[in-house]
Design a protein around this motif. Structure first.
Motif, PDB file in Angstrom:
ATOM      1  N   PRO A 129       0.637  -2.195 -20.379  1.00 53.28           N
ATOM      2  CA  PRO A 129      -0.749  -1.900 -19.982  1.00 53.28           C
ATOM      3  C   PRO A 129      -0.845  -1.561 -18.499  1.00 53.28           C
ATOM      4  O   PRO A 129      -0.299  -2.275 -17.659  1.00 53.28           O
ATOM      5  CB  PRO A 129      -1.491  -3.213 -20.294  1.00 53.28           C
ATOM      6  N   VAL A 130      -1.527  -0.488 -18.182  1.00 52.49           N
ATOM      7  CA  VAL A 130      -1.696  -0.079 -16.791  1.00 52.49           C
ATOM      8  C   VAL A 130      -2.458  -1.160 -16.015  1.00 52.49           C
ATOM      9  O   VAL A 130      -3.466  -1.679 -16.479  1.00 52.49           O
ATOM     10  CB  VAL A 130      -2.465   1.251 -16.709  1.00 52.49           C
ATOM     11  N   GLY A 131      -1.950  -1.519 -14.848  1.00 55.54           N
ATOM     12  CA  GLY A 131      -2.636  -2.446 -13.959  1.00 55.54           C
ATOM     13  C   GLY A 131      -2.616  -3.896 -14.383  1.00 55.54           C
ATOM     14  O   GLY A 131      -3.303  -4.726 -13.773  1.00 55.54           O
ATOM     15  N   ILE A 132      -1.799  -4.247 -15.384  1.00 58.42           N
ATOM     16  CA  ILE A 132      -1.840  -5.616 -15.907  1.00 58.42           C
ATOM     17  C   ILE A 132      -1.446  -6.641 -14.838  1.00 58.42           C
ATOM     18  O   ILE A 132      -2.002  -7.743 -14.783  1.00 58.42           O
ATOM     19  CB  ILE A 132      -0.946  -5.764 -17.167  1.00 58.42           C
ATOM     20  N   SER A 133      -0.495  -6.301 -13.966  1.00 58.71           N
ATOM     21  CA  SER A 133      -0.079  -7.243 -12.917  1.00 58.71           C
ATOM     22  C   SER A 133      -1.190  -7.472 -11.907  1.00 58.71           C
ATOM     23  O   SER A 133      -1.326  -8.566 -11.355  1.00 58.71           O
ATOM     24  CB  SER A 133       1.172  -6.716 -12.201  1.00 58.71           C
ATOM     25  N   PHE A 134      -1.988  -6.443 -11.658  1.00 57.25           N
ATOM     26  CA  PHE A 134      -3.058  -6.553 -10.669  1.00 57.25           C
ATOM     27  C   PHE A 134      -4.215  -7.406 -11.187  1.00 57.25           C
ATOM     28  O   PHE A 134      -4.626  -8.371 -10.541  1.00 57.25           O
ATOM     29  CB  PHE A 134      -3.558  -5.159 -10.283  1.00 57.25           C
ATOM     30  N   ALA A 165     -12.867  -6.079 -13.730  1.00 58.88           N
ATOM     31  CA  ALA A 165     -12.588  -4.710 -14.169  1.00 58.88           C
ATOM     32  C   ALA A 165     -13.110  -3.623 -13.237  1.00 58.88           C
ATOM     33  O   ALA A 165     -13.091  -2.447 -13.606  1.00 58.88           O
ATOM     34  CB  ALA A 165     -13.185  -4.506 -15.565  1.00 58.88           C
ATOM     35  N   PHE A 166     -13.580  -3.962 -12.054  1.00 57.70           N
ATOM     36  CA  PHE A 166     -14.176  -2.990 -11.140  1.00 57.70           C
ATOM     37  C   PHE A 166     -13.241  -1.791 -10.983  1.00 57.70           C
ATOM     38  O   PHE A 166     -12.140  -1.905 -10.451  1.00 57.70           O
ATOM     39  CB  PHE A 166     -14.433  -3.650  -9.798  1.00 57.70           C
ATOM     40  N   PHE A 167     -13.652  -0.625 -11.441  1.00 60.92           N
ATOM     41  CA  PHE A 167     -12.736   0.489 -11.650  1.00 60.92           C
ATOM     42  C   PHE A 167     -12.005   1.013 -10.413  1.00 60.92           C
ATOM     43  O   PHE A 167     -10.850   1.453 -10.529  1.00 60.92           O
ATOM     44  CB  PHE A 167     -13.449   1.642 -12.379  1.00 60.92           C
ATOM     45  N   PRO A 168     -12.589   1.028  -9.200  1.00 60.25           N
ATOM     46  CA  PRO A 168     -11.814   1.570  -8.075  1.00 60.25           C
ATOM     47  C   PRO A 168     -10.492   0.846  -7.841  1.00 60.25           C
ATOM     48  O   PRO A 168      -9.480   1.457  -7.501  1.00 60.25           O
ATOM     49  CB  PRO A 168     -12.766   1.409  -6.886  1.00 60.25           C
ATOM     50  N   VAL A 171      -6.589  -0.749 -11.528  1.00 62.67           N
ATOM     51  CA  VAL A 171      -5.228  -0.510 -12.001  1.00 62.67           C
ATOM     52  C   VAL A 171      -4.156  -0.603 -10.922  1.00 62.67           C
ATOM     53  O   VAL A 171      -2.969  -0.677 -11.242  1.00 62.67           O
ATOM     54  CB  VAL A 171      -5.120   0.854 -12.719  1.00 62.67           C
ATOM     55  N   ALA A 172      -4.515  -0.567  -9.647  1.00 60.71           N
ATOM     56  CA  ALA A 172      -3.486  -0.665  -8.604  1.00 60.71           C
ATOM     57  C   ALA A 172      -4.003  -1.350  -7.342  1.00 60.71           C
ATOM     58  O   ALA A 172      -3.500  -1.105  -6.250  1.00 60.71           O
ATOM     59  CB  ALA A 172      -2.925   0.712  -8.269  1.00 60.71           C
ATOM     60  N   GLY A 173      -4.999  -2.196  -7.485  1.00 61.72           N
ATOM     61  CA  GLY A 173      -5.468  -2.995  -6.377  1.00 61.72           C
ATOM     62  C   GLY A 173      -6.354  -2.242  -5.401  1.00 61.72           C
ATOM     63  O   GLY A 173      -6.747  -1.112  -5.669  1.00 61.72           O
ATOM     64  N   PRO A 174      -6.662  -2.879  -4.266  1.00 59.56           N
ATOM     65  CA  PRO A 174      -6.162  -4.180  -3.815  1.00 59.56           C
ATOM     66  C   PRO A 174      -6.644  -5.344  -4.693  1.00 59.56           C
ATOM     67  O   PRO A 174      -7.666  -5.234  -5.363  1.00 59.56           O
ATOM     68  CB  PRO A 174      -6.718  -4.305  -2.391  1.00 59.56           C
ATOM     69  N   ILE A 175      -5.867  -6.425  -4.680  1.00 58.13           N
ATOM     70  CA  ILE A 175      -6.197  -7.610  -5.471  1.00 58.13           C
ATOM     71  C   ILE A 175      -7.276  -8.388  -4.725  1.00 58.13           C
ATOM     72  O   ILE A 175      -7.011  -9.012  -3.699  1.00 58.13           O
ATOM     73  CB  ILE A 175      -4.945  -8.485  -5.682  1.00 58.13           C
ATOM     74  N   GLU A 176      -8.478  -8.348  -5.258  1.00 56.30           N
ATOM     75  CA  GLU A 176      -9.618  -8.972  -4.583  1.00 56.30           C
ATOM     76  C   GLU A 176      -9.780 -10.436  -4.981  1.00 56.30           C
ATOM     77  O   GLU A 176      -9.399 -10.846  -6.076  1.00 56.30           O
ATOM     78  CB  GLU A 176     -10.903  -8.208  -4.897  1.00 56.30           C
ATOM     79  N   PHE A 476       0.294   7.604  -9.739  1.00 57.08           N
ATOM     80  CA  PHE A 476       0.633   6.827  -8.544  1.00 57.08           C
ATOM     81  C   PHE A 476       1.787   5.876  -8.872  1.00 57.08           C
ATOM     82  O   PHE A 476       1.857   5.328  -9.984  1.00 57.08           O
ATOM     83  CB  PHE A 476      -0.590   6.034  -8.080  1.00 57.08           C
ATOM     84  N   ILE A 477       2.693   5.707  -7.927  1.00 62.14           N
ATOM     85  CA  ILE A 477       3.895   4.908  -8.168  1.00 62.14           C
ATOM     86  C   ILE A 477       3.553   3.499  -8.626  1.00 62.14           C
ATOM     87  O   ILE A 477       4.172   2.955  -9.552  1.00 62.14           O
ATOM     88  CB  ILE A 477       4.756   4.847  -6.890  1.00 62.14           C
ATOM     89  N   TYR A 478       2.526   2.891  -8.039  1.00 59.51           N
ATOM     90  CA  TYR A 478       2.202   1.504  -8.379  1.00 59.51           C
ATOM     91  C   TYR A 478       1.435   1.357  -9.686  1.00 59.51           C
ATOM     92  O   TYR A 478       1.088   0.241 -10.071  1.00 59.51           O
ATOM     93  CB  TYR A 478       1.438   0.845  -7.218  1.00 59.51           C
ATOM     94  N   PHE A 479       1.167   2.474 -10.393  1.00 61.73           N
ATOM     95  CA  PHE A 479       0.571   2.364 -11.715  1.00 61.73           C
ATOM     96  C   PHE A 479       1.497   1.627 -12.679  1.00 61.73           C
ATOM     97  O   PHE A 479       1.044   0.996 -13.626  1.00 61.73           O
ATOM     98  CB  PHE A 479       0.269   3.762 -12.271  1.00 61.73           C
ATOM     99  N   GLN A 480       2.816   1.768 -12.466  1.00 70.07           N
ATOM    100  CA  GLN A 480       3.790   1.152 -13.378  1.00 70.07           C
ATOM    101  C   GLN A 480       3.873  -0.355 -13.201  1.00 70.07           C
ATOM    102  O   GLN A 480       4.536  -1.032 -13.974  1.00 70.07           O
ATOM    103  CB  GLN A 480       5.153   1.773 -13.160  1.00 70.07           C
ATOM    104  N   PHE A 481       3.212  -0.894 -12.168  1.00 64.53           N
ATOM    105  CA  PHE A 481       3.311  -2.326 -11.915  1.00 64.53           C
ATOM    106  C   PHE A 481       2.069  -3.064 -12.394  1.00 64.53           C
ATOM    107  O   PHE A 481       2.035  -4.256 -12.441  1.00 64.53           O
ATOM    108  CB  PHE A 481       3.516  -2.582 -10.413  1.00 64.53           C
TER     109      PHE A 481
END
Length: 481
Positions: A129-134, A165-168, A171-176, A476-481
């Motif tokens: 899943p995209v953005g699961i780590s974030f 789930a705030f869309f901006p 999927v890749a942060g920043p982690i708020e 974006f590269i960090y999408f995979q994380f």
């Protein structure tokens, strides 16, 4: 939905127009719907995981706050952590763990999974899943901070769901943190021309970083890393240098777009970078890089480990960096990359006094010491990132080996000297801009100018984007994380 896609260019104006058109009490519902739609554009079926994580942490947060006994609070916190980590492991690390466990059993001649089971089901087919780590780490911080008494739970399920789930930044942060974002969700935000100007400029800068700089660097980086045994060591060296800047600009681009889009709607997201390439030490680099995540690791893993006093700071740092590596991906390359940084950090800290005496003996000025620290630090960062970029450990070792087989001066592996020259110019220009304004004051380069200068800058930006943007809709590269 990618930020650098035609769909997003249609999606964003609709969301912003709707946000400012409807009454404040309904805005949360509008943004939540938009955020779910934004996520479903990637993977509709995996929205259920986001909802499960939201519901569990909403429920656990209330129960933790209301519970009178410490043991009950702890049980609900454990439930929250197990649910989030369990989902993360199942969808991101199950194949990694099972394959490594199978390798251990194979060494002793024991088969963990039969051939029939392997052929009927492959763990590697599980969709990440995209953005699961974030969003997993963001929701866990909410439960932990309620348990610690730092914040109170949000009673409104819809507004809490929007926080998750705030869309901006979904999927890749920043982690708020909830203490930052939830009050902004609940507060009434009037239409502000100043916010819109700042947001548009910051987002535009992000698009420039991604489409003009990062993706251009990626062309050379892909070519270099596709041939780790290349005899052209200079090309491999340049490829590793370019990747250091590519990943920084790519991730910084996403963060800038996220911060800019949020700012247009009156939200202030945390700055995720503070000019890390200018850091004069590894320790300083990690304080400036991916700030929302490194502070998460500090607050929720490092400090609790050190407070136990049974664990040394060295071991605590190693654990933090192991988690950092594994968080980036289910591959030993990420773990090795991160642990190498931990080793360098420990060596750097433990040798502070010795280095200081050496510098005193040599008569190094403060500026020369900083320059020495910067050159050493950025060189080590570039070397360790070879593991980050490589698909496996053997690929990384081969790349590093051939990179130091000095002899070949050939570096034009993409058969385009102009592209290589342009890439270097763009790096120098971008670093100059970051040096002058940092990541959080980019808009000042435009807003503080007179009208004619603004028109000239706007026209120049459009021309550059038209002529030099590489819009292959690269993720974006960090999408995979």
């Amino acid at each position: 939905m990618l930020f650098n896609s035609f769909e997003f260019l249609i999606f964003l104006p609709i969301v912003i127009t709707g946000y400012y058109s409807i009454p404040h009490r309904y805005r949360w519902a509008w943004l939540l719907s938009a955020s779910y739609y934004f996520y479903m554009a990637h993977e509709p079926e995996l929205l259920v995981l986001l909802i499960i994580s939201t519901l569990v942490d909403y429920f656990c947060g209330i129960k933790i706050f209301k519970a009178s006994k410490k043991s009950i609070k702890r049980n609900y916190l454990i439930l929250s952590i197990i649910t989030n980590v369990g989902i993360l492991i199942s969808f991101k690390y199950l194949f990694f763990f099972t394959s490594n466990l199978q390798s251990i059993f194979d060494f002793f001649g024991v088969s963990l999974i039969s051939a029939e089971e392997t052929s009927s089901y492959n763990f590697s087919n599980i969709l990440l899943p995209v953005g699961i780590s974030f969003y997993t780490f963001q929701t866990m911080s909410y439960s932990i901070e309620i348990y610690r008494g730092v914040i109170k739970p949000e009673k409104h399920l819809g507004k809490f769901a929007l926080y998750v789930a705030f869309f901006p930044q979904l999927v890749a942060g920043p982690i708020e943190r909830a203490s930052r974002l939830l009050p902004q969700i609940k507060s009434k935000t009037p239409l502000s021309i100043k916010n819109m100007q700042q947001g548009i400029i910051v987002a535009a800068w992000g698009f420039f970083l991604k489409l003009v700089v990062a993706d251009r660097l990626g062309v050379y980086v892909d070519a270099a890393f596709s041939t780790p045994d290349s005899p052209h060591n200079l090309a491999l060296m340049l490829g590793s240098i370019f990747f250091c800047f590519q990943i920084y600009y790519d991730f910084s681009a996403y963060t800038s777009i996220a911060i800019g889009v949020a700012k247009i709607m009156g939200f202030d997201l945390i700055q995720n970078f503070n000019r890390p390439i200018f850091a004069t030490s590894i320790a300083e680099f990690w304080k400036r890089w991916h700030i929302s995540f490194t502070t998460w690791l500090r607050d929720f893993i490092y400090i609790p480990l050190v407070k136990r006093k049974k664990i040394s700071r060295l071991l605590a740092v190693s654990i933090v960096f192991f988690v950092n590596g594994l968080w980036h991906g289910a591959n030993w390359t990420f773990v090795i990359w991160s642990l190498l940084n931990a080793l360098i950090l420990v060596c750097e800290i433990s040798s502070n006094k010795i280095r200081s005496k050496i510098f005193d003996y040599l008569g190094f000025s403060k500026r020369l010491r900083g320059l020495t620290g910067w050159f050493t630090g950025i060189s080590l960062i570039i070397l360790t990132l070879v593991f980050f970029r490589s698909p496996n450990v053997s690929h990384a070792l081969s790349y590093l080996k051939h990179m130091f087989n000095f002899g070949s001066l050939h570096f034009n592996i993409i058969n385009n000297y102009f592209e290589i020259f342009l890439s270097i110019v763009l790096i120098l220009f971008t670093q100059y801009v970051f040096y002058k304004k940092g990541n959080d004051k980019i808009y000042e380069l435009f807003i503080n100018k007179n009208t004619y200068t603004k028109y000239a800058l706007s026209l120049t930006y459009i021309i550059i984007m038209v002529l030099f943007a590489i819009n292959r809709q690269n993720s974006f590269i960090y999408f995979q994380f």
